[in-house]
Design a protein around this motif. Structure first.
Motif, short mmCIF file in Angstrom:
data_model
loop_
_atom_site.label_atom_id
_atom_site.label_comp_id
_atom_site.label_asym_id
_atom_site.label_seq_id
_atom_site.Cartn_x
_atom_site.Cartn_y
_atom_site.Cartn_z
N TRP A 39 81.54 39.56 35.33
CA TRP A 39 81.54 38.24 34.71
C TRP A 39 82.95 37.92 34.22
O TRP A 39 83.52 38.65 33.42
N GLN A 70 81.68 32.32 34.23
CA GLN A 70 80.98 31.91 33.02
C GLN A 70 81.84 30.91 32.24
O GLN A 70 83.02 30.73 32.52
N LEU A 79 75.34 36.70 26.71
CA LEU A 79 75.79 38.07 26.95
C LEU A 79 74.96 39.07 26.15
O LEU A 79 74.61 40.15 26.65
N PHE A 92 82.71 42.85 32.24
CA PHE A 92 82.74 41.47 31.77
C PHE A 92 83.93 41.23 30.85
O PHE A 92 84.45 42.15 30.22
N ILE A 94 85.39 39.50 27.51
CA ILE A 94 84.94 39.04 26.20
C ILE A 94 86.15 38.64 25.37
O ILE A 94 87.24 39.21 25.50
N TYR A 102 79.97 43.12 19.63
CA TYR A 102 79.27 43.76 20.75
C TYR A 102 79.33 45.28 20.64
O TYR A 102 78.38 45.98 21.00
#
Length: 419
Positions: A39, A70, A79, A92, A94, A102
């Motif tokens: 992502w 995204q 997410l 991914f 972030i 996270y």
């Protein structure tokens, strides 16, 4: 954090839209040909970067990579949901300030081995956001930061021949513009709070402090007070409203009118000015925000992205192979060159040559930082942001101590919210 990336100036603008939830293709790493789901945020990765990286990854691993684009809008919930499912995206992007939240929930894989193998020379100020409670939960990818964007004609009309190297020189130059020209020396709205964060960083201050087992406001700290006083001193040279931020109205559009000496902004904001008034392009210049001494630029907020691996990914080894390539000097350098973002190693900043906004931002990166890297911070930024309220109170005549007292109840309430 929300950023904006335009091809013209090349700074990043990444906000999470919508590709299908879930992501990984399932299966263990022992099952034949694999597909790695990655992502990436809209605007973060040029098509050529993805194409080159995918080809090299496939040649090295015999596996495929599937990029899913995204947008930042709604990404945290999306997410969070994806990381709790059986087949999350394997790798991914972030936001750097989102990483601790996270990590706290257990959604990110430990990347200590990756750091040991390829991260010895990652810039410390960038890597800080990828570490939570002493563990490496992500890899620093890139950042962008604020610079001084100025009108060369206005400065020349004031008789200023060189750009300032210290905070005092900067202030003196702006005062001279006010005395020698009809231009507004600087457009600095009262609630450009990310610039205030930079001033706090420059003072070595912190916006929060630990009180027992919880975090509370630290706005009354002398270092934060010093930053507020600096902000107030410069804002007094501006006609900008004390109760608005840099996007209300867009400060680039104000600058575009040609009667403002300078503003503090992201490189892409110059593109906003050029769109509003193409004739101003030839007058735009950039320089690093000057600090207290010439040897050390002003502190700046570093907004950017990290790359992480889902703890629930069934393709951990393959994901780390992808990161080794994506974070290599080749691809970090290519991304810096194509997008004008500041790479994760100081040695790669040569790739910014020819991008004046990025070149102006780079010297401040080593001394830059972020908002507090704690999961509890996210709620603080929700409107109405208490730091904006604090700044307006200071600019309207309250002492920093009084202003801090005014907002600390709300500030502490937000810091106490369950994450």
């Amino acid at each position: 954090m929300k950023r904006k990336l335009t091809a013209a100036i090349g700074i990043a603008g990444m906000i999470f839209s919508i590709a299908a939830c879930g992501g990984g293709d399932g299966g263990s790493e022992s099952e034949g040909p694999q597909t790695l789901t990655v992502w990436m945020m809209d605007g973060s990765t040029p098509d050529q970067w993805q194409k080159d990286l995918a080809a090299e990854f496939e040649a090295k691993t015999k596996a495929k990579v599937k990029f899913e684009t995204q947008t930042w809008n709604g990404i945290q919930q999306k997410l969070t949901t994806a990381l709790s499912e059986e087949n999350p995206p394997d790798v991914f992007e972030i936001g750097n300030t989102q990483t601790p939240a996270y990590a706290k929930t257990g959604g990110l894989a430990d990347l200590a081995d990756l750091k040991s193998e390829i991260g010895a020379d990652w810039t410390a100020s960038l890597n800080k956001s990828a570490v939570y409670e002493g563990k490496q939960y992500a890899a620093p990818w890139f950042v962008v930061n604020r610079v001084v964007i100025y009108n060369k004609k206005v400065w020349a009309d004031a008789g200023i021949k060189t750009t300032p190297k210290t905070r005092d020189e900067f202030y003196a130059a702006l005062k001279k513009i006010g005395e020698k020209t009809d231009a507004e020396p600087i457009y600095l709205p009262g609630q450009n709070w990310y610039h205030f964060v930079g001033l706090v960083i420059g003072e070595g201050g912190e916006l929060v402090k630990k009180d027992g087992d919880k975090y509370v406001s630290n706005l009354a700290d002398p270092k934060v007070v010093a930053a507020a006083e600096t902000y107030k001193k410069f804002q007094a040279l501006s006609k900008a409203p004390k109760d608005k931020d840099e996007a209300t109205p867009q400060q680039g559009e104000i600058f575009a009118k040609g009667n403002v000496g300078a503003f503090i902004g992201m490189g892409w904001e110059a593109a906003t000015a050029i769109k509003a008034n193409p004739a101003i392009e030839k007058e735009i210049g950039y320089f690093t925000i000057p600090g207290e001494t010439a040897a050390k630029p002003e502190g700046t907020f570093l907004g950017g992205s990290n790359l992480a691996v889902a703890a629930g990914s069934k393709k951990q080894d393959l994901a780390k192979e992808f990161l080794k390539i994506a974070l290599s000097d080749k691809y970090e350098g290519q991304l810096a060159k194509l997008n004008g973002v500041i790479p994760n190693k100081e040695a790669l900043q040569a790739n910014l040559k020819g991008n004046p906004a990025a070149e102006a931002g780079a010297p401040a990166v080593a001394g830059g930082d972020t908002t507090p890297l704690i999961p509890e911070w996210a709620a603080v930024e929700n409107a109405p942001n208490p730091i904006k309220t604090y700044l307006t109170a200071v600019l309207n005549g309250k002492s920093p101590a009084e202003a801090a007292k005014q907002v600390e109840g709300e500030f502490n309430k937000r810091l106490a919210q369950q994450q």
